[in-house]
Design an enzyme around this catalytic site. Structure first.
Site, PDB file in Angstrom:
ATOM      1  N   GLU A 164     -31.932 -10.186 -14.900  1.00 54.87           N
ATOM      2  CA  GLU A 164     -31.085 -10.402 -13.744  1.00 54.87           C
ATOM      3  C   GLU A 164     -29.340  -9.960 -13.746  1.00 54.87           C
ATOM      4  O   GLU A 164     -28.909 -10.127 -14.908  1.00 54.87           O
ATOM      5  CB  GLU A 164     -31.141 -11.684 -13.252  1.00 54.87           C
ATOM      6  CG  GLU A 164     -32.483 -12.086 -13.083  1.00 54.87           C
ATOM      7  CD  GLU A 164     -32.547 -13.543 -12.720  1.00 54.87           C
ATOM      8  OE1 GLU A 164     -31.772 -14.307 -12.152  1.00 54.87           O
ATOM      9  OE2 GLU A 164     -34.026 -14.078 -12.661  1.00 54.87           O
TER      10      GLU A 164
ATOM     11  N   GLU B  73     -35.276  -7.794  -5.322  1.00 56.80           N
ATOM     12  CA  GLU B  73     -35.832  -9.040  -4.785  1.00 56.80           C
ATOM     13  C   GLU B  73     -35.255  -9.381  -3.653  1.00 56.80           C
ATOM     14  O   GLU B  73     -34.192  -9.476  -3.463  1.00 56.80           O
ATOM     15  CB  GLU B  73     -35.862 -10.108  -5.810  1.00 56.80           C
ATOM     16  CG  GLU B  73     -36.562 -11.422  -5.393  1.00 56.80           C
ATOM     17  CD  GLU B  73     -36.775 -12.246  -6.404  1.00 56.80           C
ATOM     18  OE1 GLU B  73     -36.453 -12.075  -7.760  1.00 56.80           O
ATOM     19  OE2 GLU B  73     -37.267 -13.457  -6.030  1.00 56.80           O
TER      20      GLU B  73
ATOM     21  N   ASP C 178     -39.802 -15.386 -16.174  1.00 56.77           N
ATOM     22  CA  ASP C 178     -39.351 -16.833 -16.467  1.00 56.77           C
ATOM     23  C   ASP C 178     -39.724 -17.518 -15.132  1.00 56.77           C
ATOM     24  O   ASP C 178     -39.680 -18.940 -15.426  1.00 56.77           O
ATOM     25  CB  ASP C 178     -37.720 -16.880 -16.568  1.00 56.77           C
ATOM     26  CG  ASP C 178     -36.903 -16.530 -15.555  1.00 56.77           C
ATOM     27  OD1 ASP C 178     -37.545 -15.815 -14.386  1.00 56.77           O
ATOM     28  OD2 ASP C 178     -35.755 -16.430 -15.554  1.00 56.77           O
TER      29      ASP C 178
ATOM     30  N   LYS D 226     -36.582  -7.486 -18.851  1.00 59.82           N
ATOM     31  CA  LYS D 226     -35.959  -7.271 -17.487  1.00 59.82           C
ATOM     32  C   LYS D 226     -34.656  -8.477 -17.737  1.00 59.82           C
ATOM     33  O   LYS D 226     -34.789  -9.396 -18.436  1.00 59.82           O
ATOM     34  CB  LYS D 226     -36.802  -7.685 -16.475  1.00 59.82           C
ATOM     35  CG  LYS D 226     -36.195  -7.974 -15.310  1.00 59.82           C
ATOM     36  CD  LYS D 226     -37.106  -8.516 -14.124  1.00 59.82           C
ATOM     37  CE  LYS D 226     -37.543  -9.874 -13.981  1.00 59.82           C
ATOM     38  NZ  LYS D 226     -36.489 -10.801 -13.360  1.00 59.82           N
TER      39      LYS D 226
HETATM   40  O1  KIV Z   1     -39.665 -14.086 -13.163  1.00 68.37           O
HETATM   41  C1  KIV Z   1     -40.443 -13.709 -12.448  1.00 68.37           C
HETATM   42  O2  KIV Z   1     -41.553 -13.725 -12.010  1.00 68.37           O
HETATM   43  C2  KIV Z   1     -39.458 -12.554 -11.735  1.00 68.37           C
HETATM   44  C3  KIV Z   1     -40.068 -12.042 -10.304  1.00 68.37           C
HETATM   45  C4  KIV Z   1     -39.089 -11.317  -9.607  1.00 68.37           C
HETATM   46  C5  KIV Z   1     -41.324 -11.087 -10.538  1.00 68.37           C
HETATM   47  O3  KIV Z   1     -38.358 -12.049 -12.135  1.00 68.37           O
END
Ligand code: KIV
Length: 266
Positions: free
Chosen positions: A116, A183, A45, A114
């Site tokens: 968060e 991160e 994102d 992915k």
């Molecule tokens: O959105 C993104 O590019 C990420 C980075 C941590 C690679 O989440």
């Protein structure tokens, strides 16, 4: 050539080989990343900032993520494509998380997503993996939490914060994540997390002890210069090269040297 899979993620960790990842957001750059033999591409994102010119990632929508994921999956022959769950695509509940993650696989052609978050998304990870959607978790600096964190700051610096992150790492592994992105955390902490977990860790600002590394492509090739975090290494200066090319074109059109006979028809 076969596609890199979540099983290869684990295999590489077991064999002590580093996993390589980069972001990509469109067809031409995904072709380059894939051709270079990078293991996995994250359609991050971060595209909100490096492609759309936004201040942060929060306004990015699910439809925009799917649009970009489709371009990337069309380009690859080897790399595993992972779609990044944007802000408010999963924070609103487990059902939304499964539905939106499913869109990445069903419409975007991605092989995983992915997301968060740590303990607060453990139930989401469980439900998504139960629905056959592999999940990469993401802890430490989580850019969607910028307002809570008060900026893009290194996380896990105090003993208490480090302990909490280690606990979060254990929780997301237990919930079923196939991998964990770390991160902007101290390298000794990522070393400890990488040692304790069975699943591979992927670092961005996590130091050299992670099981793999990821960077934002536009940082690596010098296409995004609004701000460059300490953890970035720039391997090319494409913005400068593109600027020079466009300036030369303008000059040649203006002085009449383009087009020449070579670019003209009889
Ligand atoms: O959105 C993104 O590019 C990420 C980075 C941590 C690679 O989440």
């Amino acid at each position: 050539m076969s596609y890199f899979t979540i099983h290869d993620f684990l295999k590489k960790k077991k064999e002590g080989n580093k996993i390589t990842m980069l972001t990509a957001y469109d067809y031409p750059f995904a072709r380059i990343v894939d051709e270079a033999g990078i293991d996995a591409i994250l359609v991050g994102d971060s595209l909100g900032m490096v492609v759309q010119g936004l201040e942060n990632t929060l306004p990015v929508t699910m439809d925009e993520m799917i649009y970009h994921t489709k371009m990337v999956t069309r380009a690859v022959n080897h790399a595993m494509v992972i779609g990044d769950m944007p802000f408010m695509s999963y924070q609103t509940g487990v059902n939304d998380a499964v539905r939106n993650a499913g869109r990445f696989l069903k419409e975007g052609g991605a092989a995983a997503v992915k997301m968060e978050g740590g303990a607060e998304v453990a139930d989401h990870i469980r439900a998504m993996t139960k629905s056959d959607i592999p999940v990469m978790a993401h802890i430490g600096l989580t850019p969607q939490s910028i307002h809570r964190m008060g900026g893009y700051k290194v996380q896990g610096k105090t003993e208490e914060a480090a302990k909490k992150l280690l606990e979060e790492a254990r929780i997301v592994e237990e919930a079923g994540a196939f991998s964990l992105l770390l991160e902007a955390i101290p390298m000794e902490l990522s070393k400890q997390i990488s040692k304790e977990l069975t699943i591979p860790t992927i670092g961005i600002g996590g130091g050299p002890h992670c099981d793999g590394q990821i960077l934002v492509l536009h940082d690596v090739i010098g296409l995004f210069e609004r701000f460059v975090p300490k953890f970035v290494k720039k391997y090319a200066s494409l913005k400068d090269d593109a600027l020079k090319a466009v300036q030369s074109y303008k000059e040649e059109v203006e002085n009449g040297s383009f087009p020449s006979k070579d670019q003209s028809f009889r």
